[in-house]
Design an enzyme around this catalytic site. Structure first.
Site, PDB file in Angstrom:
ATOM      1  N   SER A 148       0.377  -1.370  -0.076  1.00  0.00           N
ATOM      2  CA  SER A 148       0.086  -0.193   0.321  1.00  0.00           C
ATOM      3  C   SER A 148       0.737   1.028  -0.071  1.00  0.00           C
ATOM      4  CB  SER A 148      -0.663  -0.307   1.379  1.00  0.00           C
ATOM      5  OG  SER A 148      -2.109   1.286   1.012  1.00  0.00           O
ATOM      6  N   ASP A 278      -9.901  -6.596  -4.232  1.00  0.00           N
ATOM      7  CA  ASP A 278      -9.179  -4.945  -4.170  1.00  0.00           C
ATOM      8  C   ASP A 278     -10.609  -3.754  -3.610  1.00  0.00           C
ATOM      9  OD1 ASP A 278      -7.967  -2.757  -2.548  1.00  0.00           O
ATOM     10  OD2 ASP A 278      -5.804  -3.282  -2.763  1.00  0.00           O
ATOM     11  N   HIS A 306      -7.798  -6.072   0.426  1.00  0.00           N
ATOM     12  CA  HIS A 306      -6.473  -5.166  -0.165  1.00  0.00           C
ATOM     13  C   HIS A 306      -5.757  -4.995   1.284  1.00  0.00           C
ATOM     14  CE1 HIS A 306      -4.686  -1.487  -0.689  1.00  0.00           C
ATOM     15  NE2 HIS A 306      -3.671  -0.866   0.449  1.00  0.00           N
TER      16      HIS A 306
END
Length: 335
Positions: A148, A278, A306
């Site tokens: 991320s 995601d 995610h």
């Protein structure tokens, strides 16, 4: 029944009741304390040691296991508003002889909190390089992993300091121009129109908001007791203003597409891991990386959102390890 035997049972029962009652009290009254104990226990169980690296007045906090050896060291960069312990579930499935380091990103957990200059992706990359040099990790090229926000920083780091890196794993990284816009990014566009910094789904302030954030980030539906949700919120609330400051930096014009703007300079072998479901950063970002980086190895995970590290830790660890082995032994087929 003999009176002494009865007394023995009462004493034994009382002895067992004390830790049980202490646990229940922690669970019901101080769930945030219980969460901290949980992380401490798992670090200890997995053989990770918490250490600090000082650079003038700046301090980095990181956990480490093993020593540098024939295999490259692995440095792991966590995502937004989390900390080094988010990697514990993956570390569990990595060989103990590997040299692993999980660092708290700038301002997060035990690493020094300064100002917005350090929270942009450029600022984070500068600080991580400072950390790498302070512990002399780049004496030998290492494998860099980021997820991320940490994936954005990891990609830019690899582009700026190619001699430091032998290979790179990006797990659903931020910082790209995604061919398809996610549910979360669509929500962000609506927030931009209202300038409501208190409506960011990734910065919960109540157990209900925490539950919604977990649903957004994870395809797997974890059943989490209300007390634990409260504990997760209690741990975060004192830092929410900081998280808002960081968030506004990483979605700002200078950081929003940092990885996209720098990925053409990445020369190390790249592995991309992404959950197909995601909702935060759309899986179409994997195709953007694959097009820009010839030879990029893409792994798309079914029934995964995610939070790849939390949802599929064993698979993530295996993919990373197989990729590293393949880079060291390019002619060897990895099963």
């Amino acid at each position: 029944m003999d009176l002494d035997l009865v007394n023995m049972f009462f004493i034994a029962g009382g002895t067992l009741a004390i830790p049980i009652l202490a646990f229940m009290a922690s669970f019901l009254l101080w769930p945030s304390a219980l969460i901290k104990v949980y992380y401490w226990y798992w670090r200890r169980t997995l053989g990770l040691q918490v250490r600090y690296a000082n650079c003038d007045s700046y301090r980095f906090c990181y956990s480490v296991r093993g020593k540098p050896g024939s295999r490259p060291s692995i440095l792991m960069l966590h995502g937004f508003s989390t900390h080094k312990d988010m990697w514990l579930s993956v570390v569990k499935f990595l060989p103990k002889h590997l040299h692993l380091l999980c660092v708290d990103m700038p301002g997060h957990e035990g690493t020094t909190r300064t100002n917005a200059k350090d929270y942009s992706i450029e600022g984070q990359v500068r600080r991580i390089r400072q950390f790498v040099e302070s512990i002399r990790l780049n004496k030998k090229p290492f494998h860099l992993v980021g997820t991320s926000m940490g994936g954005n920083a990891a990609g830019v780091y690899a582009a700026r300091y190619p001699s430091d890196i032998c290979s790179l794993t990006l797990i659903c990284p931020a910082g790209l121009k995604y061919p398809n816009e996610s549910k979360f990014l669509q929500h962000l566009r609506d927030l931009e129109k209202t300038t409501n910094v208190h409506g960011i789904p990734l910065i919960p302030s109540t157990p209900e908001e925490m539950e919604e954030m977990l649903k957004l980030c994870s395809f797997v539906r974890f059943k989490i007791p209300q007390q634990i949700l409260q504990g997760l919120v209690d741990v975060r609330i004192p830092h929410n203003d900081f998280y808002r400051e960081v968030f506004m930096e990483i979605v700002g014009i200078n950081s929003r597409h940092s990885l996209h703007e720098n990925m053409h300079m990445i020369t190390a072998p790249v592995q991309v891991i992404w959950g197909k479901q995601d909702q935060v950063l759309d899986v179409s970002g994997a195709s953007a990386l694959a097009e820009a980086l010839p030879g990029c190895q893409v792994e798309l995970l079914d029934n995964c959102g995610h939070s790849v590290v939390m949802e599929r830790p064993r698979k993530t660890a295996k993919l990373i390890l197989d990729f590293m082995i393949a880079q060291q032994n390019p002619r060897r087929k990895v099963d």
